[in-house]
Enzyme design. Structure first.
Site, mmCIF file in Angstrom:
data_model
loop_
_atom_site.group_PDB
_atom_site.id
_atom_site.type_symbol
_atom_site.label_atom_id
_atom_site.label_comp_id
_atom_site.label_asym_id
_atom_site.label_seq_id
_atom_site.Cartn_x
_atom_site.Cartn_y
_atom_site.Cartn_z
ATOM 1 N N LEU A 22 -25.191 4.868 18.250
ATOM 2 C CA LEU A 22 -25.743 5.316 16.973
ATOM 3 C C LEU A 22 -27.011 6.127 17.156
ATOM 4 C CD1 LEU A 22 -25.413 2.008 14.923
ATOM 5 C CD2 LEU A 22 -23.981 4.049 14.737
ATOM 6 N N GLY A 80 -33.579 5.762 21.208
ATOM 7 C CA GLY A 80 -35.012 5.780 20.925
ATOM 8 C C GLY A 80 -35.784 5.829 22.231
ATOM 9 N N GLN A 81 -37.106 5.665 22.106
ATOM 10 C CA GLN A 81 -37.945 5.695 23.303
ATOM 11 C C GLN A 81 -37.663 4.492 24.202
ATOM 12 O OE1 GLN A 81 -40.298 5.873 19.845
ATOM 13 N NE2 GLN A 81 -42.039 5.908 21.229
ATOM 14 N N GLY A 136 -34.722 2.610 24.381
ATOM 15 C CA GLY A 136 -33.351 2.316 24.763
ATOM 16 C C GLY A 136 -32.393 2.938 23.773
ATOM 17 N N GLU A 137 -31.193 2.378 23.723
ATOM 18 C CA GLU A 137 -30.162 2.949 22.863
ATOM 19 C C GLU A 137 -29.703 1.925 21.841
ATOM 20 O OE1 GLU A 137 -27.610 3.989 26.117
ATOM 21 O OE2 GLU A 137 -28.158 6.107 25.927
ATOM 22 N N LYS A 181 -29.107 -3.310 20.186
ATOM 23 C CA LYS A 181 -30.196 -2.492 20.717
ATOM 24 C C LYS A 181 -30.337 -2.830 22.193
ATOM 25 C CE LYS A 181 -33.904 -0.846 18.259
ATOM 26 N NZ LYS A 181 -34.996 -0.968 17.335
ATOM 27 N N ARG A 219 -38.787 5.692 9.422
ATOM 28 C CA ARG A 219 -37.906 5.592 10.606
ATOM 29 C C ARG A 219 -37.580 4.144 10.950
ATOM 30 N NH1 ARG A 219 -42.902 7.218 12.113
ATOM 31 N NH2 ARG A 219 -44.135 5.638 13.176
ATOM 32 N N ASN A 220 -38.390 3.206 10.453
ATOM 33 C CA ASN A 220 -38.177 1.788 10.739
ATOM 34 C C ASN A 220 -37.641 0.996 9.543
ATOM 35 O OD1 ASN A 220 -38.812 1.853 13.447
ATOM 36 N ND2 ASN A 220 -41.014 1.657 13.061
HETATM 37 P P1 AMP Z 1 -34.367 3.048 17.027
HETATM 38 O O1 AMP Z 1 -34.321 3.124 18.521
HETATM 39 O O2 AMP Z 1 -34.646 1.689 16.499
HETATM 40 O O3 AMP Z 1 -35.238 4.104 16.416
HETATM 41 O O4 AMP Z 1 -32.878 3.369 16.537
HETATM 42 C C1 AMP Z 1 -32.276 4.616 16.757
HETATM 43 C C2 AMP Z 1 -31.273 4.911 15.636
HETATM 44 O O5 AMP Z 1 -30.218 3.955 15.669
HETATM 45 C C3 AMP Z 1 -31.882 4.790 14.252
HETATM 46 O O6 AMP Z 1 -32.493 5.962 13.840
HETATM 47 C C4 AMP Z 1 -30.675 4.436 13.400
HETATM 48 O O7 AMP Z 1 -29.999 5.591 13.001
HETATM 49 C C5 AMP Z 1 -29.801 3.647 14.343
HETATM 50 N N1 AMP Z 1 -29.938 2.193 14.115
HETATM 51 C C6 AMP Z 1 -30.876 1.347 14.619
HETATM 52 N N2 AMP Z 1 -30.678 0.086 14.213
HETATM 53 C C7 AMP Z 1 -29.578 0.112 13.417
HETATM 54 C C8 AMP Z 1 -28.852 -0.887 12.655
HETATM 55 N N3 AMP Z 1 -29.230 -2.185 12.649
HETATM 56 N N4 AMP Z 1 -27.786 -0.485 11.938
HETATM 57 C C9 AMP Z 1 -27.413 0.817 11.949
HETATM 58 N N5 AMP Z 1 -28.040 1.785 12.626
HETATM 59 C C10 AMP Z 1 -29.112 1.457 13.358
#
Ligand code: AMP
Length: 289
Positions: free
Chosen positions: A28, A31-32, A34-35, A50, A146-147
């Site tokens: 999906l 991020g900084q 991980g994925e 995550k 973003r969070n």
């Molecule tokens: P992050 O590393 O937390 O910024 O997440 C990267 C991307 O993954 C986010 O911008 C969302 O689009 C997606 N994402 C993160 N957590 C979720 C979740 N619980 N459900 C759906 N998409 C998510």
């Protein structure tokens, strides 16, 4: 009773699940740290997984925060389901939100379909999640669009609470932005002292209001981080965005009061926003910028 097992990374508890019970289906985002994957748990439950890059943080720090996250349950907070901490990369398994981050949602086509009432309803949900954290004496430290994650029917939930402390301590933001903090979201006193409080979260909520009203525009769009760091402490504030309802700008301005004690509580923000939502007749052109 058996003593908890440990491999040095963590205690095995009821939150620990075998990696083999997870299927990672689709990436999906990255991020900084991980994925993030859409996944299936036990072949039945849709989840978000995550994955944390090795070495981005102290695992003990993370586990201390995870311990707290496990106890925080609220319909407007992303629920932690499980963890895989027995080997790296650590997995954090949470509920899956169908529409991804609020920032992306606002910026793409879906955002264009949102009216002011939807926007108010969405930020009221964020305020409700934060009011719960406030009640638990918990501080988010990185509240921003973003969070926040969006599900069906514009459901919004606050994500990544607790993680920010671990990551900020690891100077991740320093590596990324030339500074320790997400500057444009951080209250001046938090920037100055490094001390975050629920009132610095309220400041960040004001910036989140701005992001929502502008459909995900970068705050202080014409200013660099350095300009923000130097000018906000001397009184500079973002002007009202075009066609922002006056009541919404007043709310932002209250969140950005210099004296943190003058800023509203999240409980107050929640009921003020829910009040706006009920009073739909007040959004005529005369009450907008
Ligand atoms: P992050 O590393 O937390 O910024 O997440 C990267 C991307 O993954 C986010 O911008 C969302 O689009 C997606 N994402 C993160 N957590 C979720 C979740 N619980 N459900 C759906 N998409 C998510």
């Amino acid at each position: 009773m058996e003593a908890p097992q440990t491999n040095g990374l963590s205690y095995l508890d009821q939150w620990e699940i075998p990696r083999s019970s997870l299927k990672l289906l689709k990436r999906l985002g990255a991020g900084q740290f991980g994925e993030v994957y859409e996944g299936l748990w036990n072949n039945t439950t849709p989840v978000a997984v995550k994955t944390l890059k090795q070495g981005t943080m102290d695992s003990q720090d993370f586990l201390r925060e995870a311990q707290i996250m496990k106890s925080l349950r609220h319909p407007k907070l992303i629920q932690l389901y499980a963890v895989c901490t027995q080997e790296e990369p650590i997995y954090i398994i949470t509920e899956l939100m169908s529409n991804g981050s609020l920032l992306e949602y606002l910026q793409k086509d879906d955002g264009a379909k949102l009216g002011i009432q939807d926007q108010i309803e969405m930020v009221a949900q964020v305020a409700a999640g934060m009011a719960f954290l406030e009640l638990q004496n918990y501080i988010h430290r990185d509240l921003a669009a973003r969070n926040v994650l969006v599900g069906d029917n514009n459901i919004c939930k606050v994500a990544d609470f607790g993680l920010a402390r671990v990551f900020i301590n690891e100077n991740i933001y320093e590596a990324k932005e030339g500074t320790k903090f997400p500057v444009k979201w951080t209250a001046p006193e938090a920037m100055h002292t490094g001390k975050f409080t629920i009132k610095s979260d309220v400041w960040s909520f004001g910036v989140l209001l701005y992001e929502v009203i502008t459909f995900g525009q970068m705050p202080y769009p014409t200013m660099t981080n350095y300009q923000v760091v130097t000018q906000v402490p001397t009184g500079y504030r973002m002007p009202a965005p075009a066609s922002c309802p006056k009541v919404m700008y007043e709310l932002m301005a209250d969140c950005w009061k210099e004296d943190e004690h003058q800023r509203p509580t999240f409980e107050t923000l929640q009921w003020r926003l829910e009040g706006f939502f009920d009073d739909v007749t007040s959004y005529d052109d005369a009450s907008r910028y």
